[in-house]
Write a protein that holds these residues in place. Structure first.
Motif, PDB file in Angstrom:
ATOM      1  N   LEU A  90      29.631 -54.117 -45.175  1.00 54.19           N
ATOM      2  CA  LEU A  90      29.623 -54.258 -43.526  1.00 54.19           C
ATOM      3  C   LEU A  90      28.236 -54.006 -42.850  1.00 54.19           C
ATOM      4  O   LEU A  90      27.769 -54.567 -41.766  1.00 54.19           O
ATOM      5  N   VAL A  91      27.536 -52.805 -43.330  1.00 54.78           N
ATOM      6  CA  VAL A  91      26.445 -52.365 -42.291  1.00 54.78           C
ATOM      7  C   VAL A  91      25.128 -52.838 -42.541  1.00 54.78           C
ATOM      8  O   VAL A  91      24.468 -53.016 -41.607  1.00 54.78           O
ATOM      9  N   VAL A  92      24.959 -53.510 -43.844  1.00 56.69           N
ATOM     10  CA  VAL A  92      23.573 -53.958 -44.264  1.00 56.69           C
ATOM     11  C   VAL A  92      23.079 -55.114 -43.118  1.00 56.69           C
ATOM     12  O   VAL A  92      21.936 -55.054 -42.617  1.00 56.69           O
ATOM     13  N   PRO A  93      24.134 -56.014 -43.044  1.00 54.35           N
ATOM     14  CA  PRO A  93      23.995 -57.220 -41.820  1.00 54.35           C
ATOM     15  C   PRO A  93      23.226 -56.594 -40.615  1.00 54.35           C
ATOM     16  O   PRO A  93      22.687 -57.501 -39.892  1.00 54.35           O
ATOM     17  N   PHE A  94      23.516 -55.288 -40.232  1.00 50.65           N
ATOM     18  CA  PHE A  94      23.457 -54.845 -38.949  1.00 50.65           C
ATOM     19  C   PHE A  94      21.949 -54.014 -39.081  1.00 50.65           C
ATOM     20  O   PHE A  94      21.524 -53.502 -38.294  1.00 50.65           O
ATOM     21  N   ASP A 336      16.309 -56.126 -26.889  1.00 55.41           N
ATOM     22  CA  ASP A 336      17.547 -56.645 -27.186  1.00 55.41           C
ATOM     23  C   ASP A 336      18.009 -55.938 -28.634  1.00 55.41           C
ATOM     24  O   ASP A 336      19.196 -55.657 -28.623  1.00 55.41           O
ATOM     25  N   PHE A 337      16.986 -55.984 -29.430  1.00 51.56           N
ATOM     26  CA  PHE A 337      17.370 -55.308 -30.876  1.00 51.56           C
ATOM     27  C   PHE A 337      18.463 -55.876 -31.582  1.00 51.56           C
ATOM     28  O   PHE A 337      19.218 -55.049 -31.769  1.00 51.56           O
ATOM     29  N   ARG A 338      18.488 -56.916 -32.006  1.00 52.59           N
ATOM     30  CA  ARG A 338      19.650 -57.757 -32.619  1.00 52.59           C
ATOM     31  C   ARG A 338      18.993 -58.215 -34.030  1.00 52.59           C
ATOM     32  O   ARG A 338      17.784 -58.805 -34.008  1.00 52.59           O
ATOM     33  N   ILE A 339      19.534 -57.688 -35.070  1.00 50.49           N
ATOM     34  CA  ILE A 339      18.716 -58.234 -36.422  1.00 50.49           C
ATOM     35  C   ILE A 339      18.940 -59.483 -36.693  1.00 50.49           C
ATOM     36  O   ILE A 339      20.124 -59.899 -37.122  1.00 50.49           O
ATOM     37  N   GLY A 346      12.989 -55.739 -51.217  1.00 52.56           N
ATOM     38  CA  GLY A 346      12.181 -57.131 -51.574  1.00 52.56           C
ATOM     39  C   GLY A 346      12.955 -58.364 -51.458  1.00 52.56           C
ATOM     40  O   GLY A 346      12.090 -59.351 -51.728  1.00 52.56           O
ATOM     41  N   LYS A 347      14.269 -58.419 -51.572  1.00 52.73           N
ATOM     42  CA  LYS A 347      14.816 -59.568 -51.251  1.00 52.73           C
ATOM     43  C   LYS A 347      15.470 -59.687 -49.986  1.00 52.73           C
ATOM     44  O   LYS A 347      16.106 -58.877 -49.595  1.00 52.73           O
ATOM     45  N   PRO A 348      15.642 -61.041 -49.487  1.00 52.05           N
ATOM     46  CA  PRO A 348      16.549 -61.361 -48.175  1.00 52.05           C
ATOM     47  C   PRO A 348      17.949 -61.077 -48.647  1.00 52.05           C
ATOM     48  O   PRO A 348      18.378 -61.745 -49.563  1.00 52.05           O
ATOM     49  N   VAL A 349      18.698 -60.305 -47.825  1.00 49.49           N
ATOM     50  CA  VAL A 349      20.228 -59.914 -48.248  1.00 49.49           C
ATOM     51  C   VAL A 349      21.047 -60.166 -47.162  1.00 49.49           C
ATOM     52  O   VAL A 349      22.409 -60.599 -47.549  1.00 49.49           O
ATOM     53  N   ALA A 350      20.588 -60.426 -46.032  1.00 44.07           N
ATOM     54  CA  ALA A 350      21.516 -60.711 -44.982  1.00 44.07           C
ATOM     55  C   ALA A 350      20.849 -61.588 -43.729  1.00 44.07           C
ATOM     56  O   ALA A 350      19.454 -61.463 -43.585  1.00 44.07           O
ATOM     57  N   ARG A 351      21.502 -62.391 -42.939  1.00 43.86           N
ATOM     58  CA  ARG A 351      20.774 -63.179 -42.093  1.00 43.86           C
ATOM     59  C   ARG A 351      22.093 -63.282 -41.121  1.00 43.86           C
ATOM     60  O   ARG A 351      22.990 -63.724 -41.238  1.00 43.86           O
ATOM     61  N   ASP A 352      21.564 -63.471 -39.535  1.00 44.29           N
ATOM     62  CA  ASP A 352      22.530 -63.693 -38.657  1.00 44.29           C
ATOM     63  C   ASP A 352      23.871 -62.930 -38.559  1.00 44.29           C
ATOM     64  O   ASP A 352      24.933 -63.582 -38.620  1.00 44.29           O
ATOM     65  N   GLY A 353      23.724 -61.604 -39.088  1.00 43.41           N
ATOM     66  CA  GLY A 353      25.098 -60.866 -39.183  1.00 43.41           C
ATOM     67  C   GLY A 353      25.874 -60.995 -40.197  1.00 43.41           C
ATOM     68  O   GLY A 353      26.914 -60.331 -40.222  1.00 43.41           O
TER      69      GLY A 353
END
Lengths: 574, 574
Positions: A90-94, A336-339, A346-353
């Motif tokens: 839930l929270v990692v994408p944020f 605006d600070f949107r992730i 070290g790895k991409p784990v979330a994108r666009d929420g």
């Protein structure tokens, strides 16, 4: 370590390089273009033009800002009813890649073994848990029945764990009144150089002096910015809280926006899935701070390095610098600070929420029903030899953290005081669910408004026994037995039928379902409760908090109705 | 602890209250009137109108500012040749109530027992020592002979000591080249949550990345503000050094005055008694920073809370807040920043630049001569079978930390190469003084200029053997034998007579004499040396540093002449 040093010293190419970004250096407050070289899970180098090898993975930040992963400075993960894995998803994408948590609900239900499993579970997600060993557990006074208590003996073990970063939620009364077990835990922490986290709501200069003198390092409970400033002045780091149930950011952020205080961080304490899905997590607090006039870099520092410094984990998280975990956010606008993208370990784990690949929970084994014998309506009878009695009911108010006394006169029929919709007096029980003593006292509540049926929950800090409120003893028995059968959950029963149930099979308090699913089910339960007549704004939440003896003026635990001022069990029938 | 909490919570009157002052709150950056209540050695409360009892001692600040006791972030106490007690009596009146020190010279001479004694000695003074356990000892490469080495085994013991706050002086080459003993010590520190202090002069972005990746938390060795800023950017806290021999404040303060960096503190590293007596100690650095344009409160934060935070001792020192030691300075002007009065551990200890009652050193027992057999002129002969030889001399320059090669051709008379004033080639030896192997190699130096006699010192990091330079073998033997007899000291001999001697009987390296007396004796020795022809700006200091192999290009240890680039012993006669 050797691999990391080899990359740092340029003796080996990086595993991954993040390029094309502008670094927000929270250590110096500067913003400038830089690349990030990663070895394994750690940052090895930060700077311009870092060397790459043929096997180096390139992450293109595409002109975005590079921000350290955000830290939630104080969160009860279990209050979301989500498992560690589901909460992380839930929270990692944020952008939340670290949380400080006590896992105190897991602890009372499953002991240190359960905490160990939760920490191991977290290690398989993209969210790091920095664990504070609870000052004591349970917090209930008088002490209610739990699966596992936690005291100095357990502290001696816990302090050796590398994940243990301090003492969690040291309630100010425990220090002022000199709780011997708590003072011993503080002394052990002092010897192990572990910081002590406080819990001092509505405190004042005198009591803050006491806490600071006892070595309390930080606190997340200020109700006004003046209170927070007093803590800062006396050497206690401050954490601005904005939870699903307590909204303090707008008030407390003034210590930063007006006074310019530096030793301040953020936390969300308790959050509901629906709120995070709708508004964000720590990133939301950063946006709120910016909106309140805080400079974006300062707001980001609050959500990163400030928090890491107060918890003394700044060598590992909270900044983008060599040696730290490679937890990096890519953000398009600092205002605006949107992730946009989250790199964790070290790895991409979330994108666009959204998680790129959600973490998978560990195998849990078969669900075990609670070791509780089948409950009958007879077990829930409030008995009296009189013909009419005055009952001290716990009266809910429109504030979840205020519960008053209300005396109700009720008839006695066949020796039993039945719940009465007409008199606004429902039955309540708390069923001891660890198989220790079978406690199942009966009391009464007002102000809830149920016109029929029963509602039960085993997610219920501080002890997580089974709380059940009902307008019908028979329905209550069905609800309790269903929670027991599920091995934990929240259940609504009407006319003998289970009309809704949310299973919480992990420690009897949390679930591996997704946050989206949790939000739907929570809304469904609350809607049903309202249809049954409940007039409280969040019916299940009111039930959830019923056993906490730190909430004035009354609570109900498996010991009975508790006067939270005198801190003793009182008679229901006056 | 109970007494402290009683005073903090207002249950017992304070032992002492400081009243009539204006608090410089380094935690929030605010300045406002406040009283300080003290219980024992600690601050119990800070605020307006604190309650007093009939036995409360009142300290009237008479309108002065109340400032936390100053912290020296990196000091080799022993380099002053003053004992811990004498050093404390020197610096406390200038407001220094805490120093971070490795006691590395005591360590090589007397081992952990000696460090224990020094820490116990400090506890009887008004100056707290926060001890960093040296990364390794000795630092010399190849390793010269010392009384006690220090490696991972000793680290395991030292890390348990409450006074141990981290790892001292981790030289950047040890990390880059992967010294196994040092990497093991760092790993032990990591497990014990102890910070690691670096030593990285003239470093660059690549090597700074390596240090940060290895967990180096702070560093005091930047030669430019750009180098310091690079360290800060990469997550290494910075300490601005201004010592008696290295003047970097004016340059490095720019990271604060221009860049606005926050994670910056002060240190004095090596200081001579005369310099402190004339100009001050850490208070001088505060004045220099203010003069360079730094806001006084920021400069005071650098000398207090910033340093405490980087060493993770901010719960104990560095601010005026409950729980901290009651180390408080009274200052009349923040711009001028002269210390009027010093309260340490809750008691007034110094006023107007003088100790009220100087600390008294512990009983030391009878002086023990070094276990070295009597040295004769014959022992110091540089022998050759040739009639003429080319000698590689260590050539002093006008910079104490630069020593070059100079080849000199000398005659051999009766098989011996005698020192030659005419050829600017003096004899030098380093006598192993711990009774381990009797090493006494002979080499030659140039650029010193002595026309006669000999000078010897047993105060000589990193190994503190007896260094002696002379124009006469006979005088050298007398000088060495006198140092041995004194159980440590600095001695000048001319024509067979001891013309001056400074006894350093504590560990053979420091003395209990007062700083005033030390300053007089140091000046006397240097004056005599100059009268003997020495043209170096500080003759004894050049001798003092002769065995340090970290100084380019040559050193002399008890193993012989060392090439400090190749890090190996080389032949004197080419």
């Amino acid at each position: 370590m050797h691999d990391l040093l080899d990359v740092a010293y340029g003796r080996r190419p990086a595993d991954t390089i993040i390029t094309g970004g502008t670094l927000v250096n929270v250590l110096t407050g500067e913003i400038y273009p830089a690349e990030i070289a990663i070895s394994g899970t750690r940052i090895a180098a930060v700077g311009p033009g870092l060397p790459r090898g043929e096997n180096t993975t390139i992450i293109d930040a595409k002109g975005g800002y590079l921000v350290p992963g955000l830290i939630d400075g104080h969160i009860h993960i279990e209050c979301s009813k989500l498992s560690v894995t589901s909460f992380a998803n839930l929270v990692v994408p944020f952008g939340t890649t670290s949380v400080v948590s006590g896992l105190d609900q897991i602890l009372v239900a499953e002991g240190l073994d359960g905490v160990r499993r939760a920490l191991d579970e977290a290690a398989e997600t993209s969210m790091r848990i920095w664990w504070g060993a609870p000052a004591k557990a349970p917090y209930t006074v008088p002490q209610s029945t739990v699966g596992h208590t936690f005291g100095p003996g357990e502290h001696r073990i816990a302090h050796e764990w590398p994940e243990c970063v301090g003492i969690w939620e040291t309630v100010q009364e425990m220090v002022e009144h000199g709780d011997p077990a708590v003072l011993e835990a503080l002394e052990l922490a002092h010897q192990r150089r572990l910081p002590i986290f406080g819990c001092a709501p509505l405190s004042d200069a005198r009591r803050i002096a006491g806490l600071a003198a006892a070595g309390i390092r930080l606190d997340h409970e200020s109700y006004s910015h003046e209170e927070m400033l007093e803590k800062l002045r006396q050497g206690i780091y401050a954490i601005v809280r904005e939870s699903s149930v307590a909204h303090f950011l707008e008030e407390n952020i003034q210590v930063v926006s007006k006074v310019g205080a530096r030793r301040v961080a953020f936390c969300t304490d308790d959050v509901h899935a629906a709120d995070v899905l709708a508004g964000g997590h720590v990133d939301k607090l950063v946006r709120m701070a910016i909106k309140a006039g805080v400079d974006p870099v300062t707001a980001i520092q609050m959500a990163t390095v400030n928090c890491a410094e107060m918890y003394r984990i700044d060598d590992l998280v909270g900044s983008i610098a060599p040696g730290r975990f490679a937890d990096v956010l890519i953000v398009d606008s600092l205002e605006d600070f949107r992730i946009r993208e989250v790199v964790a370990g070290g790895k991409p784990v979330a994108r666009d929420g959204r998680m790129i690949t959600p973490a998978v929970p560990p195998a849990r084994g078969a669900v075990q029903p609670f070791p509780v014998k089948t409950v009958t309506a007879d077990d829930l009878a409030l008995r009296s030899g009189e013909t009419e009695v005055t009952v001290l009911t716990l009266n809910f108010t429109d504030q979840v953290f205020v519960r008053k006394r209300r005396d109700v006169t009720l008839p006695v029929v066949d020796g039993i005081v039945e719940p009465s919709v007409e008199h606004d007096a429902l039955l309540v029980t708390v069923v001891e669910r660890y198989g220790k003593n079978g406690n199942m006292p009966v009391a009464m509540v007002s102000g809830m408004g149920l016109r029929k049926g029963a509602i039960a929950t085993s997610a219920a800090p501080d002890d997580n026994n089974v709380i059940c409120v009902g307008a019908s003893r028979a329905d209550m028995a069905v609800a309790i037995n269903e929670v027991v059968r599920l091995g934990g959950g929240q259940v609504i029963v009407v006319d003998g039928e289970v009309v809704a149930s949310l299973q919480l099979p992990v420690a009897g308090i949390v679930s591996d379902i997704s946050a989206d699913e949790m939000a739907i089910q929570e809304e469904h339960l609350d809607t049903l409760a309202r249809e049954m007549g409940c007039q409280l704004p969040a019916p299940l939440m009111y039930l959830f908090f019923l056993s906490i003896t730190a909430i004035p003026d009354y609570a109900v635990t498996d010991l009975g109705l508790v006067d939270c001022v005198k801190l003793e069990v009182v008679e229901v029938i006056q």
